[in-house]
Design an enzyme around this catalytic site. Structure first.
Site, PDB file in Angstrom:
ATOM      1  CE  LYS A  78       0.022  -6.624   9.604  1.00 51.80           C
ATOM      2  NZ  LYS A  78       0.895  -5.656   8.907  1.00 51.80           N
ATOM      3  CE1 TYR A 130      -3.150  -8.674   8.375  1.00 50.62           C
ATOM      4  CE2 TYR A 130      -4.456  -8.086  10.303  1.00 50.62           C
ATOM      5  CZ  TYR A 130      -3.661  -7.715   9.230  1.00 50.62           C
ATOM      6  OH  TYR A 130      -3.373  -6.385   9.030  1.00 50.62           O
ATOM      7  CB  CYS A 184       1.779   0.808   4.432  1.00 48.09           C
ATOM      8  SG  CYS A 184       2.113   2.426   5.149  1.00 48.09           S
ATOM      9  CB  ALA A 185       3.520  -3.560   1.651  1.00 48.37           C
ATOM     10  CB  ALA A 226      -5.182  -7.110   3.731  1.00 45.39           C
ATOM     11  NE  ARG A 233       2.703  -6.598  -5.791  1.00 45.78           N
ATOM     12  CZ  ARG A 233       1.728  -7.422  -5.412  1.00 45.78           C
ATOM     13  NH1 ARG A 233       1.942  -8.732  -5.410  1.00 45.78           N
ATOM     14  NH2 ARG A 233       0.549  -6.941  -5.049  1.00 45.78           N
TER      15      ARG A 233
END
Length: 314
Positions: free
Chosen positions: A143, A139, A67-68, A71, A34
Site C-alpha cells: 500500500k 500488505y 477500492c479493489a 486484502a 470481473r
C-alpha cells in the site's frame, strides 16, 4: 451536472456499500467487476482484471474511487506474499491511474491502509496523516509503494490524488478478526480480556463511506492523505462490552492482566495476535476535520448497532 464516478471493487465489503450510497446521492456510477453484477450503475465495465481497463473504459469519468485490492491475509500461504500484493495493489493501481490520467480524470481516490503508518502506537500518541510511513508487513508495504507510485504520477499530470488510510473497518458483513471476536461473544464464551487498558481506533463502514464521498468534490482534498476513524478510541475490553450490548448478549470478560496474556501468547507463538488485542493503535483524524470539515456521522455504539442489526451481520 452530476459527476460520473468509476468505482472498483464494487462487489466487496466497502465497494458494495459505497455504490449504494452514491446512487442515493444521484451520482452516475461506472462499476468495475470481473463478473456480471446487479447494481445502480450507469454502465458496468466487465474486465478479467484491473490491468485490462483502458482510457476508453474511463471515458466521461470525472473521479475514480479505487477500492479493489488484494486484502490483508492473516495466514497467507503463497510462496512470496509481497510479490502477490505488489502485482495487485501496486502495479494494477498505478496502471489504472495512468489510464485515468490519459482519459482526463480529474481526481483519483485511493483507499489505502493505516498499515502504511505502522502496526501500533504508544498510548496517547496517535498516528497522523503526515507521519513518515513505517509499514511492517507485505500488505502495508504494498500500500505504501502504491501511494508513492500514484503520487509520482499525480506530480507528472494534472490529475489530483486523494489517499485515505482506514484502520479496522466494521459493519454489516464484516469478516476476519472482528467477526471471529463477535462470534465468541455471541456464543457466550468467557474471554480473559476484562482488564485491557489499551486504546484502538476503528472506523464504521458508514463513516468511511461518508469520508470518501466528502473527498469526491472538496477542493481542499486535492493531493492530500487522510486518516479515517470514528473519532472515539476504545480499549479491547470496552469494545467487547459494546459488541455484547449491540448484540444483546453481554460479553463474559475475565480480568486477566495484559502482561500475563502477552507472556502466554508468546509461549504459544501467538505474540502478533496478542499484540492486536492488547496493544494500542490510535489515529488522529484532525486533518480531515480541519481541511474537509468532516465529522464521523456515527458513534462507535451506533456503528456497532448497525453492524449487528442484520441477521447476516458476520
Amino acid at each position: 451536472m452530476t459527476s460520473m464516478l468509476l468505482v472498483t471493487g464494487v462487489t466487496g465489503f466497502l465497494g458494495s456499500t459505497l455504490v449504494r450510497e452514491l446512487a442515493q446521492k444521484k451520482y452516475e456510477i461506472v462499476g468495475v467487476s470481473r463478473r456480471p453484477v446487479e447494481g445502480p450503475f450507469s454502465r458496468l465495465e466487465k474486465v478479467a482484471s484491473l490491468s485490462d481497463l483502458t482510457a476508453q473504459n474511463l471515458s466521461g469519468v470525472d473521479t475514480v474511487i479505487h477500492c479493489a485490492a488484494r486484502a490483508h491475509i492473516m495466514k497467507d500461504e503463497v510462496a512470496n506474499p509481497l510479490a502477490e500484493y505488489r502485482q495487485v495493489n501496486v502495479e494494477c493501481s498505478i496502471r489504472l491511474a495512468r489510464q485515468a490520467a490519459k482519459a482526463g480524470v480529474r481526481r483519483f481516490i485511493f483507499i489505502s491502509s493505516i498499515k502504511v503508518n505502522g502496526e501500533q502506537t504508544q498510548l496517547g500518541k496517535p498516528f497522523t496523516a503526515d507521519d513518515a510511513p513505517a509499514p511492517e508487513d507485505a500488505y502495508g508495504i504494498s500500500k505504501m509503494e502504491a501511494e508513492q507510485g500514484l503520487q509520482a504520477l499525480a506530480d507528472e499530470t494534472s490529475m489530483e490524488l486523494v489517499v485515505i488510510r482506514p484502520p479496522l473497518v466494521y459493519g454489516p458483513g464484516v469478516k476476519g478478526n472482528f467477526a471471529n471476536m463477535a462470534k465468541l461473544v455471541d456464543k457466550g464464551l468467557p474471554l480473559p480480556l476484562g482488564a485491557i487498558h489499551n486504546k484502538r481506533s476503528l472506523v464504521a463502514l458508514d463513516n468511511l463511506v461518508d469520508l470518501i464521498i466528502r473527498c469526491i468534490d472538496h477542493p481542499a482534498g486535492a493531493n492530500q492523505v487522510f486518516l479515517a476513524g470514528d473519532g472515539q478510541d476504545v480499549s479491547t475490553t470496552e469494545l467487547l462490552s459494546s459488541v455484547g450490548q449491540a448484540m444483546s448478549k453481554p460479553a463474559r470478560l475475565i480480568p486477566v492482566p495484559a502482561g500475563m496474556l502477552m507472556f502466554g501468547a508468546s509461549l504459544l507463538g501467538k505474540r502478533a495476535v496478542a499484540q492486536r488485542l492488547l496493544g494500542s493503535l490510535q489515529v488522529d483524524i484532525s486533518k480531515a476535520r480541519n481541511l474537509l470539515g468532516w465529522e464521523p456521522p456515527l458513534s462507535v455504539d451506533e456503528g456497532l448497532r448497525r453492524c449487528f442489526e442484520s441477521e447476516n451481520a458476520f
